[in-house]
Design a protein around this motif. Structure first.
Motif, PDB file in Angstrom:
ATOM      1  N   ASN A  16       0.542  -1.237   0.143  1.00  0.00           N
ATOM      2  CA  ASN A  16       0.028  -0.086   0.066  1.00  0.00           C
ATOM      3  C   ASN A  16       0.793   1.312  -0.026  1.00  0.00           C
ATOM      4  OD1 ASN A  16       0.873   0.037   2.542  1.00  0.00           O
ATOM      5  ND2 ASN A  16      -1.225  -0.358   3.638  1.00  0.00           N
ATOM      6  N   SER A  17       2.158   1.132   0.192  1.00  0.00           N
ATOM      7  CA  SER A  17       2.850   2.273   0.139  1.00  0.00           C
ATOM      8  C   SER A  17       3.433   2.391  -1.444  1.00  0.00           C
ATOM      9  CB  SER A  17       4.324   2.088   0.913  1.00  0.00           C
ATOM     10  OG  SER A  17       5.026   1.084   0.306  1.00  0.00           O
ATOM     11  N   LEU A  18       3.142   1.550  -2.431  1.00  0.00           N
ATOM     12  CA  LEU A  18       3.565   1.737  -3.664  1.00  0.00           C
ATOM     13  C   LEU A  18       2.732   3.047  -4.250  1.00  0.00           C
ATOM     14  CD1 LEU A  18       3.876  -1.992  -4.684  1.00  0.00           C
ATOM     15  CD2 LEU A  18       5.726  -0.478  -4.054  1.00  0.00           C
ATOM     16  N   SER A  19       3.297   3.452  -5.313  1.00  0.00           N
ATOM     17  CA  SER A  19       2.394   4.526  -6.101  1.00  0.00           C
ATOM     18  C   SER A  19       1.371   3.791  -6.811  1.00  0.00           C
ATOM     19  CB  SER A  19       3.067   5.287  -7.008  1.00  0.00           C
ATOM     20  OG  SER A  19       3.744   4.717  -8.012  1.00  0.00           O
ATOM     21  N   LYS A  20       0.378   4.484  -7.114  1.00  0.00           N
ATOM     22  CA  LYS A  20      -0.762   3.726  -8.015  1.00  0.00           C
ATOM     23  C   LYS A  20       0.124   2.944  -9.499  1.00  0.00           C
ATOM     24  CE  LYS A  20      -4.329   4.756  -5.577  1.00  0.00           C
ATOM     25  NZ  LYS A  20      -5.298   3.597  -4.851  1.00  0.00           N
ATOM     26  N   GLY A  21       0.853   3.896  -9.938  1.00  0.00           N
ATOM     27  CA  GLY A  21       1.685   3.157 -11.139  1.00  0.00           C
ATOM     28  C   GLY A  21       2.291   2.038 -10.862  1.00  0.00           C
ATOM     29  N   GLU A  22       3.016   2.092  -9.461  1.00  0.00           N
ATOM     30  CA  GLU A  22       3.613   0.866  -9.091  1.00  0.00           C
ATOM     31  C   GLU A  22       2.716  -0.356  -8.622  1.00  0.00           C
ATOM     32  OE1 GLU A  22       7.581   3.312  -7.468  1.00  0.00           O
ATOM     33  OE2 GLU A  22       6.108   2.807  -6.118  1.00  0.00           O
ATOM     34  N   GLN A  23       1.708  -0.136  -8.107  1.00  0.00           N
ATOM     35  CA  GLN A  23       0.827  -1.070  -7.945  1.00  0.00           C
ATOM     36  C   GLN A  23       0.357  -1.653  -9.161  1.00  0.00           C
ATOM     37  OE1 GLN A  23      -2.145   0.550  -5.539  1.00  0.00           O
ATOM     38  NE2 GLN A  23      -1.254   1.208  -3.806  1.00  0.00           N
ATOM     39  N   GLN A  24       0.041  -0.973 -10.176  1.00  0.00           N
ATOM     40  CA  GLN A  24      -0.637  -1.397 -11.414  1.00  0.00           C
ATOM     41  C   GLN A  24       0.780  -2.328 -12.077  1.00  0.00           C
ATOM     42  OE1 GLN A  24      -2.780   1.027 -13.695  1.00  0.00           O
ATOM     43  NE2 GLN A  24      -3.018  -0.347 -15.416  1.00  0.00           N
ATOM     44  N   LEU A  25       2.141  -1.885 -11.992  1.00  0.00           N
ATOM     45  CA  LEU A  25       2.992  -2.664 -12.458  1.00  0.00           C
ATOM     46  C   LEU A  25       3.188  -3.975 -11.430  1.00  0.00           C
ATOM     47  CD1 LEU A  25       5.892  -0.163 -12.862  1.00  0.00           C
ATOM     48  CD2 LEU A  25       4.735  -1.331 -14.744  1.00  0.00           C
ATOM     49  N   TYR A  26       2.850  -3.801 -10.387  1.00  0.00           N
ATOM     50  CA  TYR A  26       2.862  -5.174  -9.730  1.00  0.00           C
ATOM     51  C   TYR A  26       1.979  -6.255 -10.010  1.00  0.00           C
ATOM     52  CZ  TYR A  26       1.842  -8.085  -5.512  1.00  0.00           C
ATOM     53  OH  TYR A  26       1.515  -8.936  -4.515  1.00  0.00           O
ATOM     54  N   ALA A  27       0.690  -5.596 -10.202  1.00  0.00           N
ATOM     55  CA  ALA A  27      -0.437  -6.536 -10.649  1.00  0.00           C
ATOM     56  C   ALA A  27      -0.136  -7.004 -12.014  1.00  0.00           C
ATOM     57  CB  ALA A  27      -1.629  -5.661 -10.686  1.00  0.00           C
ATOM     58  N   SER A  28       0.474  -6.248 -12.916  1.00  0.00           N
ATOM     59  CA  SER A  28       0.762  -6.679 -14.302  1.00  0.00           C
ATOM     60  C   SER A  28       1.846  -7.757 -14.029  1.00  0.00           C
ATOM     61  CB  SER A  28       1.257  -5.573 -15.038  1.00  0.00           C
ATOM     62  OG  SER A  28       0.410  -4.608 -15.289  1.00  0.00           O
ATOM     63  N   SER A  29       2.906  -7.715 -13.401  1.00  0.00           N
ATOM     64  CA  SER A  29       3.979  -8.555 -13.067  1.00  0.00           C
ATOM     65  C   SER A  29       3.297  -9.992 -12.704  1.00  0.00           C
ATOM     66  CB  SER A  29       5.053  -8.108 -12.269  1.00  0.00           C
ATOM     67  OG  SER A  29       5.569  -7.066 -12.775  1.00  0.00           O
ATOM     68  N   ILE A  30       2.371 -10.065 -11.664  1.00  0.00           N
ATOM     69  CA  ILE A  30       1.806 -11.099 -11.260  1.00  0.00           C
ATOM     70  C   ILE A  30       1.013 -11.769 -12.506  1.00  0.00           C
ATOM     71  CG2 ILE A  30       0.058 -12.302  -9.857  1.00  0.00           C
ATOM     72  CD1 ILE A  30       0.711 -10.076  -7.811  1.00  0.00           C
ATOM     73  N   LEU A  31       0.101 -10.871 -13.385  1.00  0.00           N
ATOM     74  CA  LEU A  31      -0.402 -11.470 -14.521  1.00  0.00           C
ATOM     75  C   LEU A  31       0.423 -12.311 -15.572  1.00  0.00           C
ATOM     76  CD1 LEU A  31      -2.842 -11.894 -16.079  1.00  0.00           C
ATOM     77  CD2 LEU A  31      -2.655  -9.721 -17.292  1.00  0.00           C
ATOM     78  N   LYS A  32       1.737 -11.609 -15.868  1.00  0.00           N
ATOM     79  CA  LYS A  32       2.593 -12.343 -16.656  1.00  0.00           C
ATOM     80  C   LYS A  32       3.158 -13.335 -16.290  1.00  0.00           C
ATOM     81  CE  LYS A  32       6.404 -11.215 -19.972  1.00  0.00           C
ATOM     82  NZ  LYS A  32       6.944 -12.393 -19.529  1.00  0.00           N
TER      83      LYS A  32
END
Length: 210
Positions: free
Chosen positions: A96-112
């Protein structure tokens, strides 16, 4: 009589042999179950390790902060998976300390990582791409994520709001087909356009509507 006693003795001996066979079968079954349990545990551990590596590799590829995440730990519970991120000092990074963009990158990394680990070629649909990303992250996503996440990727962007023409140019040569979704008041229609003409065709429709 001797014959009767002999028959009883043979019957008891037969039962003992049958019981011995059952005991051997039980031992074999227990051994096979133990081997299967060990195999499943080993497979889960291997899957867990590969998933951790895939998520970490994707994060470091997509994020412009080099080595921002140094370790990914996947914890598997009773039907629950938790993913922990750690920095170079071994300190857990609160998601929750990640920026919105970083959170989306994190979600994208899990998806990939999940797509890669599944070994199944299925299409991936992404709504509102690039919405939370800054310019640097957007370039990484376009260059490294969309072309490699799956053999078929379908994007649903609002042009010039969720994807600019400059961003589109970075992946235009990889676009097989493009469509504009229009609404005439009676319903929505998919209008095929040449991928190279996507933005100009969208502008014509917009100018016509206005």
């Amino acid at each position: 009589t001797i014959a009767a006693k002999k028959a009883i003795t043979e019957s008891i001996a037969k039962k003992i042999k049958i019981n011995e066979r059952y005991v051997e079968k039980d031992k074999l079954a227990e051994k096979l179950i133990s081997q299967l349990d060990n195999f499943i545990k080993r497979m889960k551990l291997e899957k867990k390790t590969r998933l951790e590596k895939r998520i970490l590799d994707s994060l470091n590829t997509l994020m412009h902060k080099q080595n921002f995440v140094s370790q990914v730990v996947v914890e598997v519970g009773d039907g629950i998976i938790d993913i922990l991120l750690y920095d170079g000092a071994g300190v857990e990074i609160e998601k929750n300390s990640l920026s919105k963009g970083e959170q989306q990158l994190y979600a994208s990394s899990i998806l990939k990582a999940l797509v890669d680990e599944s070994n199944i070629d299925f299409p991936v649909f992404i709504d509102s791409p690039l919405q939370k990303f800054d310019a640097k992250h957007s370039k990484n996503i376009i260059a490294d994520f969309y072309p490699n996440i799956s053999k078929q990727v379908v994007l649903f962007p609002l042009l010039e709001k969720e994807m600019t023409q400059e961003e589109y140019i970075l992946l235009a040569d990889r676009v097989k087909s493009a469509y504009l979704i229009t609404n005439d008041g009676n319903g929505s229609t998919f209008v095929p356009v040449l991928s190279k003409d996507l933005f100009s065709a969208a502008k014509k429709i917009s100018d016509y509507v206005l």
